[in-house]
Design an enzyme around this catalytic site. Sequence first.
Site, PDB file in Angstrom:
ATOM      1  N   GLY A   8       0.825  -1.199   0.000  1.00  0.00           N
ATOM      2  CA  GLY A   8       0.000   0.000   0.000  1.00  0.00           C
ATOM      3  C   GLY A   8       0.856   1.245   0.000  1.00  0.00           C
ATOM      4  O   GLY A   8       2.082   1.191   0.112  1.00  0.00           O
ATOM      5  N   ASN A  11       1.486   1.617   4.208  1.00  0.00           N
ATOM      6  CA  ASN A  11       1.910   0.378   4.847  1.00  0.00           C
ATOM      7  C   ASN A  11       1.879  -0.789   3.868  1.00  0.00           C
ATOM      8  O   ASN A  11       1.095  -0.794   2.920  1.00  0.00           O
ATOM      9  CB  ASN A  11       1.013   0.037   6.049  1.00  0.00           C
ATOM     10  CG  ASN A  11       1.193   1.011   7.193  1.00  0.00           C
ATOM     11  OD1 ASN A  11       2.324   1.371   7.540  1.00  0.00           O
ATOM     12  ND2 ASN A  11       0.100   1.443   7.785  1.00  0.00           N
ATOM     13  N   GLY A 107      -7.926  -0.551  -8.617  1.00  0.00           N
ATOM     14  CA  GLY A 107      -6.772  -0.928  -7.806  1.00  0.00           C
ATOM     15  C   GLY A 107      -6.803  -2.398  -7.423  1.00  0.00           C
ATOM     16  O   GLY A 107      -7.869  -2.952  -7.124  1.00  0.00           O
ATOM     17  N   ASP A 109      -5.832  -3.762  -4.774  1.00  0.00           N
ATOM     18  CA  ASP A 109      -6.296  -3.955  -3.394  1.00  0.00           C
ATOM     19  C   ASP A 109      -7.806  -4.018  -3.323  1.00  0.00           C
ATOM     20  O   ASP A 109      -8.382  -4.805  -2.552  1.00  0.00           O
ATOM     21  CB  ASP A 109      -5.749  -2.857  -2.474  1.00  0.00           C
ATOM     22  CG  ASP A 109      -6.093  -1.449  -2.964  1.00  0.00           C
ATOM     23  OD1 ASP A 109      -6.328  -1.272  -4.178  1.00  0.00           O
ATOM     24  OD2 ASP A 109      -6.110  -0.527  -2.129  1.00  0.00           O
ATOM     25  N   THR A 132      -4.471   4.804   3.526  1.00  0.00           N
ATOM     26  CA  THR A 132      -4.003   6.121   3.117  1.00  0.00           C
ATOM     27  C   THR A 132      -5.169   6.912   2.523  1.00  0.00           C
ATOM     28  O   THR A 132      -5.347   8.103   2.788  1.00  0.00           O
ATOM     29  CB  THR A 132      -2.871   5.999   2.086  1.00  0.00           C
ATOM     30  OG1 THR A 132      -1.849   5.168   2.631  1.00  0.00           O
ATOM     31  CG2 THR A 132      -2.291   7.355   1.752  1.00  0.00           C
ATOM     32  N   THR A 184      -9.148  21.816  22.702  1.00  0.00           N
ATOM     33  CA  THR A 184      -8.792  21.669  21.289  1.00  0.00           C
ATOM     34  C   THR A 184      -8.522  20.218  20.899  1.00  0.00           C
ATOM     35  O   THR A 184      -8.999  19.737  19.872  1.00  0.00           O
ATOM     36  CB  THR A 184      -7.559  22.533  20.961  1.00  0.00           C
ATOM     37  OG1 THR A 184      -7.860  23.903  21.259  1.00  0.00           O
ATOM     38  CG2 THR A 184      -7.188  22.415  19.492  1.00  0.00           C
TER      39      THR A 184
END
Length: 254
Positions: A8, A11, A107, A109, A132, A184
């Site tokens: 990927g 990763n 793709g 994947d 990602t 925050t």
Amino acid sequence: MILAIDIGNTNTVIGCCKDNEILFVERLSTDSSRTVLEYAISIKNVLELYQIQPGALKGSIISSVVPPLTNLFRDAIRKIVGKEPMIVGPGVKTGLNILMDNPGQVGSDLIVNAVAALAEHPVPLIIIDLGTATTISVVDSKKNYIGGMILPGIRVSLDSLVNRTSQLHRISLEAPKRLIGKNTAECMKSGVIHGNAACIDGMIDRIEKELKTKATVIATGGLAGSIIPHCTHEIILDDALLLKGLLYIYKKNS
């Protein structure tokens, strides 16, 4: 025993499959600056962690969305296994009927995930991969891959938010104690975790409306465990989905 690798953008997923069992799932950082030998050592080290000898591997299979690294991994696996790995791509049978404008652009994947989901779950299917990018694939009631969506990935969005604002800092990706943040960091965590969960819930609703039926929803990917538990829909979490798909494709072509 089969060595399965999915390369990927962020990763690389590594696992071993024996019969129909996934023995382990591990992730290495994808780094185009590393050499064949460095990747070979990393893969061998992972195998040693699980006490798997290279001689026990009768074959291997690779899927990749990073073309420059495909040959590098092929050479690394040759060093370890001593055999040519199977590469998911043109000429490899998947059994998946892809109804897209250009099936060749889908793709590998996404194809591998869909193959595994089809083998294990009733159709229609919604397959969510949180990596990602966040990708959503749809398989209809006739077992056709009909398309999907690509969204900015969670870490990509978070990195962009932090890098483009002067007063927001990096945060970890665990859920805040409450939905409405009181500082925050809590506000950012709520936005990232609950915002992405709400996005996934909303996309499922819209897909099912277009399909005119309920669907089986499966999620995978490195960040799925952080987001999916906060969704309101029933979603099957399967960290090994990619490796299962690679195993099915290997068997289909052996």
